[in-house]
Write an enzyme that holds these catalytic residues in place. Structure first.
Site, short mmCIF file in Angstrom:
data_model
loop_
_atom_site.label_atom_id
_atom_site.label_comp_id
_atom_site.label_asym_id
_atom_site.label_seq_id
_atom_site.Cartn_x
_atom_site.Cartn_y
_atom_site.Cartn_z
N GLY A 19 -14.01 24.52 19.03
CA GLY A 19 -15.02 25.55 19.26
C GLY A 19 -14.68 26.41 20.47
N HIS A 66 -27.24 36.39 23.62
CA HIS A 66 -25.97 35.76 23.29
C HIS A 66 -25.43 36.37 22.00
CE1 HIS A 66 -27.28 32.74 26.20
NE2 HIS A 66 -26.03 32.31 26.23
N LYS A 104 -24.40 32.31 17.97
CA LYS A 104 -24.98 31.16 18.68
C LYS A 104 -26.08 30.54 17.83
CE LYS A 104 -27.09 29.75 23.07
NZ LYS A 104 -26.20 28.57 23.20
#
Length: 248
Positions: free
Chosen positions: A12, A131, A135
């Protein structure tokens, strides 16, 4: 002696940054890289587990590490004070340590600390956080942590003024603080705490523009702290010396 790290969520965005920091940090090495299909048995033999997975799987990682007597550094978002309180007995019973870090950015930690200091002086406090659209969770872990610290700092004054919170457009209340989440392309991470009182407004803004550079110093500080920790600690503000200390 080199500490062997099991990195969960290694592929990630955050996991990739953490992996690069570990490769360059004396005394640490990546011994195992786990993904969504990995078995928790791959944690065996690690001296530290670093969790950069997803909110849905993070609790499993924490429990698996505690079951094996391994300390944890948790960078996965979504850990509210309530969730941490539920997992704390697992860590305490195992006799290990877990450091939960909502945000590895030193600037973000400072922004939250400043908002916490200011909170008792203003009746109205709201948080706007933005964000990337990818997300998964909202509000962000940073916003949740900021709201919880603001509420703790206002223990004598009581909850913030938040009129019309029954209306969905007023945001989600976290520890009485309205939080508004934006998820959109073209942004990395940004948080603004707006504190208002009679005749004035104070805004505290933190903007992450390059995450690898922003997070690396905090990660370097958090790794040895988490390795040697006993019990549960929340927030990077407990790792660095700000000269000031939030009240929770």
């Amino acid at each position: 002696m080199t500490t062997r790290v099991a990195l969960v969520g290694a592929s990630g965005k955050l996991g990739t940054i953490i992996g690069r920091v570990i490769e360059q940090l004396d005394g640490f090495e990546v011994g195992a890289m786990l993904g969504s299909s990995s078995s928790m048995d791959e944690l065996d033999g690690a001296g530290l587990v670093v969790d950069a997975s997803t909110p849905g799987s993070s609790a499993e990682v924490v429990r698996a590490a505690a079951d094996r007597g391994i300390n944890l550094l948790v960078g996965t978002s979504g850990w509210s004070s309530e969730r941490i309180a539920q997992i704390r007995p697992v860590i305490d019973e195992a006799g290990t340590g877990a450091l939960f870090v909502p945000n590895f950015s030193l600037g973000s930690v400072l922004g939250t600390a400043l908002a916490t200091l200011a909170a008792p002086f203003f009746g109205s406090v709201e948080i706007i956080e933005a964000h990337q659209h990818t997300k998964i969770d909202s509000p962000s872990g940073t916003a949740v942590r900021t709201a919880e610290l603001i509420a703790a700092a206002r223990s004598e004054q009581g909850p913030v003024d938040a009129p019309h919170v029954d209306q969905r457009a007023r945001g989600q209340q976290v520890a009485s603080v309205p939080v508004h989440s934006l998820r959109r392309p073209g942004v990395i991470a940004k948080q603004e705490v707006i504190l208002s009182g009679p005749g004035e407004t104070l805004s505290i803004v933190h903007d992450t523009v390059e995450p690898a550079s922003a997070y690396a110093p905090g990660i370097r500080l958090a790794l040895p702290f988490a390795r040697d920790l006993r019990g549960v600690v929340v927030g990077l503000e407990n790792v660095i010396d700000l000269g000031i200390r939030p009240r929770a």
